[in-house]
Enzyme design. Structure first.
Site, PDB file in Angstrom:
ATOM      1  N   LYS A 239     -36.635  -6.853   7.861  1.00 11.87           N
ATOM      2  CA  LYS A 239     -36.644  -6.984   9.320  1.00 11.87           C
ATOM      3  C   LYS A 239     -35.357  -6.463   9.970  1.00 11.87           C
ATOM      4  CE  LYS A 239     -36.988 -11.252  10.320  1.00 11.87           C
ATOM      5  NZ  LYS A 239     -35.793 -11.858  10.875  1.00 11.87           N
TER       6      LYS A 239
ATOM      7  N   ARG B 229     -37.804 -19.498  16.702  1.00 15.11           N
ATOM      8  CA  ARG B 229     -38.234 -20.110  15.450  1.00 15.11           C
ATOM      9  C   ARG B 229     -39.029 -21.387  15.708  1.00 15.11           C
ATOM     10  NH1 ARG B 229     -34.013 -17.484  12.534  1.00 15.11           N
ATOM     11  NH2 ARG B 229     -34.009 -17.583  10.363  1.00 15.11           N
TER      12      ARG B 229
HETATM   13  P1  AMP Z   1     -31.167 -16.010   9.158  1.00 13.17           P
HETATM   14  O1  AMP Z   1     -30.056 -15.047   8.907  1.00 13.17           O
HETATM   15  O2  AMP Z   1     -32.128 -15.503  10.193  1.00 13.17           O
HETATM   16  O3  AMP Z   1     -31.854 -16.436   7.890  1.00 13.17           O
HETATM   17  O4  AMP Z   1     -30.510 -17.308   9.791  1.00 13.17           O
HETATM   18  C1  AMP Z   1     -29.542 -18.042   9.090  1.00 13.17           C
HETATM   19  C2  AMP Z   1     -29.461 -19.449   9.628  1.00 13.17           C
HETATM   20  O5  AMP Z   1     -29.090 -19.421  11.018  1.00 13.17           O
HETATM   21  C3  AMP Z   1     -30.767 -20.223   9.609  1.00 13.17           C
HETATM   22  O6  AMP Z   1     -30.990 -20.814   8.355  1.00 13.17           O
HETATM   23  C4  AMP Z   1     -30.524 -21.251  10.692  1.00 13.17           C
HETATM   24  O7  AMP Z   1     -29.665 -22.285  10.237  1.00 13.17           O
HETATM   25  C5  AMP Z   1     -29.760 -20.459  11.736  1.00 13.17           C
HETATM   26  N1  AMP Z   1     -30.671 -19.830  12.724  1.00 13.17           N
HETATM   27  C6  AMP Z   1     -30.860 -18.501  12.946  1.00 13.17           C
HETATM   28  N2  AMP Z   1     -31.734 -18.293  13.941  1.00 13.17           N
HETATM   29  C7  AMP Z   1     -32.115 -19.522  14.381  1.00 13.17           C
HETATM   30  C8  AMP Z   1     -32.998 -19.981  15.386  1.00 13.17           C
HETATM   31  N3  AMP Z   1     -33.705 -19.142  16.177  1.00 13.17           N
HETATM   32  N4  AMP Z   1     -33.127 -21.327  15.556  1.00 13.17           N
HETATM   33  C9  AMP Z   1     -32.440 -22.197  14.801  1.00 13.17           C
HETATM   34  N5  AMP Z   1     -31.601 -21.829  13.818  1.00 13.17           N
HETATM   35  C10 AMP Z   1     -31.428 -20.514  13.603  1.00 13.17           C
END
Ligand code: AMP
Length: 218
Positions: free
Chosen positions: A13, A88
């Protein structure tokens, strides 16, 4: 164009969002990257976000919505943006609806075996977050980012057991969001069915979907 890109961890992505960013001339906004940045700070907010991220939990909606609002109100988002990692939850989608009108939702559909192969070899730049892969998207120099010369690392949660858990959490979170957007917005599924599919091919599929929905002229 205001676009939401859904895709499981390991769907590529981030890479596709970067291609779209260049070709559409609008910024990609990745809430994970924003939170990783805030988590580095020694503030109370940084500490709270660090705790959530380390335990694999979502950052609470009130914080996430505030951060997202701040980001999309910046001048570079005037002509649109690509959301990667947001929303999310349904409250996040509803909050977004109040401040912006989303044009389209693209959902990347990826088999689990592809995800496991991708994530277990994924490398990320410590400085600029560019993504590489040990086998499929090798940096020119091992361990070094092609773009900025930063050091490449494996994410703590890119291990098979943790990956499977993240996929389950992802699917549970995604279901209501897919329903929400299918009922309200232009929506397209885009297949991403091979480990070594070139990113440009998937990007072309996304562009084709946008054209079919009448969102791109050429
Ligand atoms: P990612 O890199 O997208 O896997 O995000 C890493 C971490 O950031 C996730 O495990 C969440 O703790 C936090 N995070 C990222 N985007 C969101 C979101 N839209 N809502 C809540 N937590 C988020």
């Amino acid at each position: 164009m205001r676009l939401i890109l859904f895709g499981p961890p390991g769907s590529g992505k981030g890479t596709y969002a970067s291609i779209l960013e260049k070709r559409l001339g609008i910024p990609k906004i990745n809430t994970g990257d924003i939170f990783r940045e805030i988590a580095k700070s020694k503030t109370e907010l940084g500490e709270k976000i660090r705790e959530c991220m380390n335990s694999g939990e979502l950052v609470p909606d009130d914080i996430t919505i505030k951060v997202l609002k701040g980001r999309i109100s910046k001048p570079d988002c005037e002509n649109g943006f690509i959301l990667d990692g947001y929303p999310r939850t349904i409250p996040q989608a509803e909050a977004l609806e109040k401040i912006s009108d989303i044009d389209v939702v693209i959902n990347l559909v990826v088999p689990q075996r592809v995800i496991l192969a991708r994530l277990s070899g994924r490398l990320i730049c410590k400085k600029c977050n560019t993504i590489f892969h040990e086998k499929y998207l090798k940096p020119k120099k091992p361990g070094v980012c092609d773009k900025c010369g930063g050091e490449l690392y494996h994410r703590e949660d890119d291990r098979p057991k943790a990956i499977k858990q993240r996929l389950k959490v992802y699917q549970d979170q995604l279901k209501p969001l897919i329903k929400y957007y299918k009922e309200r917005k232009s929506f397209a599924n885009v297949k991403c069915n091979k480990v070594d599919i070139p990113p440009e091919v998937v990007a072309d599929r996304i562009f084709l979907a946008l054209k079919k929905l009448g969102l791109l002229k050429r």
